[in-house]
Design an enzyme around this catalytic site. Structure first.
Site, PDB file in Angstrom:
ATOM      1  N   SER A 137       0.842  -1.191   0.000  1.00  0.00           N
ATOM      2  CA  SER A 137       0.000   0.000   0.000  1.00  0.00           C
ATOM      3  C   SER A 137       0.879   1.243   0.000  1.00  0.00           C
ATOM      4  CB  SER A 137      -0.889  -0.002   1.256  1.00  0.00           C
ATOM      5  OG  SER A 137      -1.563   1.222   1.432  1.00  0.00           O
ATOM      6  N   TYR A 150      -2.017  -1.266  10.568  1.00  0.00           N
ATOM      7  CA  TYR A 150      -2.048  -1.351   9.106  1.00  0.00           C
ATOM      8  C   TYR A 150      -0.741  -0.826   8.513  1.00  0.00           C
ATOM      9  CZ  TYR A 150      -3.999  -0.834   4.377  1.00  0.00           C
ATOM     10  OH  TYR A 150      -4.231  -0.928   3.033  1.00  0.00           O
TER      11      TYR A 150
END
Length: 269
Positions: A137, A150
């Site tokens: 990401s 995350y």
């Protein structure tokens, strides 16, 4: 329809929705076959059924479940050529708001799934000179607010990518990562609803516009655009690309944050 992936079998985690589903469709459109693994059979079957794919229900972070999935794939298709480690989930909260359970869940969903699948699929990938594409990401390079789990795990996926590239490149197995920014998926829609509520916006489209206002392309990606990047790295066209990452973020990572105020002096609506 092309034959770019003719004879190739892709094992995709998190393939029931969003980016994973888009990857599955594109693999088949380009002549390949798919194995989708996840804990919920219904969404996986909805994607794989029309594509003639194999669905294996199980936890991609469980060695036993993945071993069973590999055996089923071998019996069904003969082996696996490509691993798309797409499974993931949020690790929401700042450090002091993150419980041990939340931290373990962030690790389980984002990192353990990729690690376990790569380990259990590696013999097939070596035998068939295959490759791995990790879904990291933009959060694998930069920190968003209050998502410590995350952010940490997406950073870790870059490390895993590089380690596997170094250790298994000599065996003919390439490993790379794709790092999307905002992508219009069901998971991102949930976050946009929260943002829309925060600022009393009329729709999630308004929230997406706010979230991407400083992205040079000025919009979120579509899942198919990220899938294009995944399939490029998995293809013969990327035969000399190993141990790197491809940003699919509309130029977000090119922006110098301290200069945003000069172009956009009123950042809040």
């Amino acid at each position: 329809m092309t034959s770019e992936f003719s004879g190739k079998v892709a094992f995709i985690t998190g393939g029931g929705t969003g980016i994973g589903a888009a990857v599955a469709r594109q693999v088949v459109e380009r002549g390949g076959r798919i194995v989708l693994m996840g804990r919920r059979r219904a969404p996986l079957q909805e994607v794989a059924g029309p594509l003639g794919g194999l669905v294996v229900e199980g936890d991609a972070a469980s060695a036993d479940d993945v071993k069973a999935a590999v055996a089923q794939a071998a019996a069904h298709f003969g082996g696996i050529d490509i691993l798309v480690a797409n499974a993931g989930g949020h690790g929401i909260g700042e450090l002091t708001q993150t419980s041990d359970q939340s931290w373990r869940m962030a690790t389980h969903l984002n990192l353990d799934t990729a690690f376990v699948c790569a380990r259990e699929l590696m013999p097939s990938l070596i035998a068939r000179k295959g490759n791995i594409v990790m879904l990291s990401s933009l959060a694998g390079h930069f920190a968003g607010p209050a998502v410590v789990g995350y952010v940490t795990m997406k950073h870790a996926l870059i490390g895993l990518t590089r380690s596997l590239a170094r250790d298994y490149g000599r065996h003919g197995v390439r490993t790379n990562a794709v790092c999307p920014g905002w992508v219009r998926t069901a998971m991102a829609d949930e976050q946009m609803r929260m943002l829309a509520d925060q600022y009393a916006m009329p729709s999630i489209d308004s929230a997406y516009a706010l979230a991407t206002r400083n992205v040079p392309l000025g919009r979120a990606a579509e899942a198919e655009e990220v899938a294009d990047a995944v399939l490029f790295l998995a293809s013969r066209r990327a035969s000399m690309i190993n141990g790197t990452y491809l940003m699919v973020d509309g130029g977000a990572s090119a922006v110098d944050l301290p200069t945003i105020a000069f172009a956009d002096p009123f950042p809040l609506p």
